[in-house]
Design a protein around this motif. Structure first.
Motif, mmCIF file in Angstrom:
data_model
loop_
_atom_site.group_PDB
_atom_site.id
_atom_site.type_symbol
_atom_site.label_atom_id
_atom_site.label_comp_id
_atom_site.label_asym_id
_atom_site.label_seq_id
_atom_site.Cartn_x
_atom_site.Cartn_y
_atom_site.Cartn_z
ATOM 1 N N ALA A 58 0.808 -1.226 0.000
ATOM 2 C CA ALA A 58 0.000 0.000 0.000
ATOM 3 C C ALA A 58 0.845 1.281 0.000
ATOM 4 O O ALA A 58 0.564 2.215 -0.751
ATOM 5 C CB ALA A 58 -0.963 -0.013 1.173
ATOM 6 N N LYS A 59 1.877 1.303 0.834
ATOM 7 C CA LYS A 59 2.675 2.521 0.963
ATOM 8 C C LYS A 59 3.382 2.860 -0.359
ATOM 9 O O LYS A 59 3.317 3.996 -0.836
ATOM 10 C CB LYS A 59 3.694 2.357 2.098
ATOM 11 C CG LYS A 59 3.951 3.648 2.853
ATOM 12 C CD LYS A 59 4.760 3.411 4.111
ATOM 13 C CE LYS A 59 3.940 3.679 5.363
ATOM 14 N NZ LYS A 59 4.634 3.238 6.599
ATOM 15 N N LEU A 60 4.057 1.858 -0.950
ATOM 16 C CA LEU A 60 4.744 2.057 -2.230
ATOM 17 C C LEU A 60 3.749 2.504 -3.293
ATOM 18 O O LEU A 60 3.995 3.435 -4.059
ATOM 19 C CB LEU A 60 5.410 0.752 -2.681
ATOM 20 C CG LEU A 60 6.733 0.361 -2.018
ATOM 21 C CD1 LEU A 60 7.126 -1.056 -2.416
ATOM 22 C CD2 LEU A 60 7.828 1.340 -2.403
ATOM 23 N N PHE A 61 2.629 1.790 -3.329
ATOM 24 C CA PHE A 61 1.602 2.069 -4.322
ATOM 25 C C PHE A 61 1.127 3.517 -4.240
ATOM 26 O O PHE A 61 1.061 4.228 -5.247
ATOM 27 C CB PHE A 61 0.419 1.113 -4.106
ATOM 28 C CG PHE A 61 -0.564 1.067 -5.237
ATOM 29 C CD1 PHE A 61 -0.538 0.031 -6.152
ATOM 30 C CD2 PHE A 61 -1.516 2.068 -5.383
ATOM 31 C CE1 PHE A 61 -1.446 -0.012 -7.205
ATOM 32 C CE2 PHE A 61 -2.424 2.027 -6.425
ATOM 33 C CZ PHE A 61 -2.396 0.991 -7.336
ATOM 34 N N GLU A 62 0.818 3.946 -3.026
ATOM 35 C CA GLU A 62 0.304 5.309 -2.829
ATOM 36 C C GLU A 62 1.359 6.363 -3.140
ATOM 37 O O GLU A 62 1.038 7.485 -3.505
ATOM 38 C CB GLU A 62 -0.204 5.483 -1.397
ATOM 39 C CG GLU A 62 -1.395 4.598 -1.036
ATOM 40 C CD GLU A 62 -2.622 4.846 -1.926
ATOM 41 O OE1 GLU A 62 -2.766 5.950 -2.482
ATOM 42 O OE2 GLU A 62 -3.436 3.906 -2.064
ATOM 43 N N GLN A 63 2.640 5.969 -2.988
ATOM 44 C CA GLN A 63 3.723 6.909 -3.301
ATOM 45 C C GLN A 63 3.842 7.161 -4.798
ATOM 46 O O GLN A 63 4.139 8.275 -5.223
ATOM 47 C CB GLN A 63 5.062 6.354 -2.793
ATOM 48 C CG GLN A 63 5.346 6.659 -1.328
ATOM 49 C CD GLN A 63 6.530 5.863 -0.791
ATOM 50 O OE1 GLN A 63 7.320 5.300 -1.563
ATOM 51 N NE2 GLN A 63 6.663 5.807 0.515
ATOM 52 N N VAL A 64 3.624 6.096 -5.606
ATOM 53 C CA VAL A 64 3.857 6.244 -7.045
ATOM 54 C C VAL A 64 2.615 6.553 -7.871
ATOM 55 O O VAL A 64 2.676 7.358 -8.796
ATOM 56 C CB VAL A 64 4.554 5.004 -7.645
ATOM 57 C CG1 VAL A 64 5.980 4.926 -7.157
ATOM 58 C CG2 VAL A 64 3.812 3.722 -7.331
ATOM 59 N N HIS A 65 1.501 5.898 -7.543
ATOM 60 C CA HIS A 65 0.292 6.182 -8.345
ATOM 61 C C HIS A 65 -0.995 6.014 -7.556
ATOM 62 O O HIS A 65 -1.720 5.040 -7.739
ATOM 63 C CB HIS A 65 0.248 5.345 -9.621
ATOM 64 C CG HIS A 65 0.708 3.913 -9.460
ATOM 65 N ND1 HIS A 65 0.372 3.127 -8.396
ATOM 66 C CD2 HIS A 65 1.497 3.152 -10.263
ATOM 67 C CE1 HIS A 65 0.930 1.941 -8.547
ATOM 68 N NE2 HIS A 65 1.629 1.924 -9.663
ATOM 69 N N PRO A 66 -1.286 7.007 -6.705
ATOM 70 C CA PRO A 66 -2.506 6.950 -5.882
ATOM 71 C C PRO A 66 -3.781 6.987 -6.731
ATOM 72 O O PRO A 66 -4.843 6.614 -6.241
ATOM 73 C CB PRO A 66 -2.402 8.188 -4.988
ATOM 74 C CG PRO A 66 -1.406 9.082 -5.643
ATOM 75 C CD PRO A 66 -0.467 8.187 -6.386
ATOM 76 N N TRP A 67 -3.649 7.411 -7.990
ATOM 77 C CA TRP A 67 -4.835 7.507 -8.861
ATOM 78 C C TRP A 67 -5.219 6.167 -9.481
ATOM 79 O O TRP A 67 -6.288 6.042 -10.055
ATOM 80 C CB TRP A 67 -4.586 8.515 -9.996
ATOM 81 C CG TRP A 67 -3.396 8.173 -10.833
ATOM 82 C CD1 TRP A 67 -3.374 7.364 -11.948
ATOM 83 C CD2 TRP A 67 -2.057 8.613 -10.635
ATOM 84 N NE1 TRP A 67 -2.090 7.262 -12.442
ATOM 85 C CE2 TRP A 67 -1.255 8.024 -11.652
ATOM 86 C CE3 TRP A 67 -1.430 9.449 -9.693
ATOM 87 C CZ2 TRP A 67 0.113 8.230 -11.755
ATOM 88 C CZ3 TRP A 67 -0.065 9.659 -9.812
ATOM 89 C CH2 TRP A 67 0.693 9.059 -10.812
ATOM 90 N N VAL A 68 -4.327 5.175 -9.386
ATOM 91 C CA VAL A 68 -4.624 3.873 -9.990
ATOM 92 C C VAL A 68 -5.604 3.102 -9.094
ATOM 93 O O VAL A 68 -5.427 3.023 -7.880
ATOM 94 C CB VAL A 68 -3.329 3.048 -10.196
ATOM 95 C CG1 VAL A 68 -3.663 1.625 -10.657
ATOM 96 C CG2 VAL A 68 -2.411 3.719 -11.210
ATOM 97 N N ASN A 69 -6.653 2.548 -9.717
ATOM 98 C CA ASN A 69 -7.673 1.794 -8.975
ATOM 99 C C ASN A 69 -7.237 0.340 -8.795
ATOM 100 O O ASN A 69 -7.587 -0.527 -9.582
ATOM 101 C CB ASN A 69 -9.012 1.880 -9.717
ATOM 102 C CG ASN A 69 -10.161 1.302 -8.892
ATOM 103 O OD1 ASN A 69 -9.958 0.479 -7.987
ATOM 104 N ND2 ASN A 69 -11.364 1.733 -9.200
#
Ligand code: HEM
Length: 90
Positions: A58-69
């Motif tokens: 979650a943390k990595l994901f939110e850092q790089v592309h929070p707009w991706v569903n």
């Protein structure tokens, strides 16, 4: 048919880290996904996606592309939910 949902303890998530021929599992907000099949298609590359393998991404994901569903994209690869070590399936 009712989909079978695995109760995944931290040790099992950690084991499936995409290395040594093992599947690449990752967890987002308590849900566990097998992203092995998605690796070659990830726009950010396999290496980046593997950074979240075997752990919560979650943390990595939110850092790089929070707009991706992630929820809609990963739905078909959901394998289970995170549980405490002692509550895992046998
Ligand atoms: C790009 C999906 C996990 C790093 C993308 C894009 C999608 C995507 C759809 C394109 C976004 C856009 O162009 O607006 C996913 C999914 C993931 C995941 C479904 C979860 C399984 C990760 C992780 C990392 C990562 C854990 C590592 C930090 C990147 C990077 C890009 C990218 C760096 C940008 C590529 C570029 O535009 O050059 N990802 N991603 N992703 N992803 Fe992921």
């Amino acid at each position: 048919a009712v989909p079978s949902i695995l109760r995944v303890p931290p040790s099992l998530l950690k084991l499936n880290n995409g290395r040594h021929g093992r599947p690449a599992w990752t967890s987002y907000y308590g849900r566990v996904y097998d992203v092995t099949a998605y690796l070659p298609f990830h726009p950010g590359g396999e290496k980046e996606l593997l950074r979240a393998a075997g752990r919560d991404g979650a943390k990595l994901f939110e850092q790089v592309h929070p707009w991706v569903n992630w929820e809609s994209m990963l739905n078909v690869w959901m394998v289970g939910v995170m549980v405490d070590e002692q509550d895992a399936d046998a």
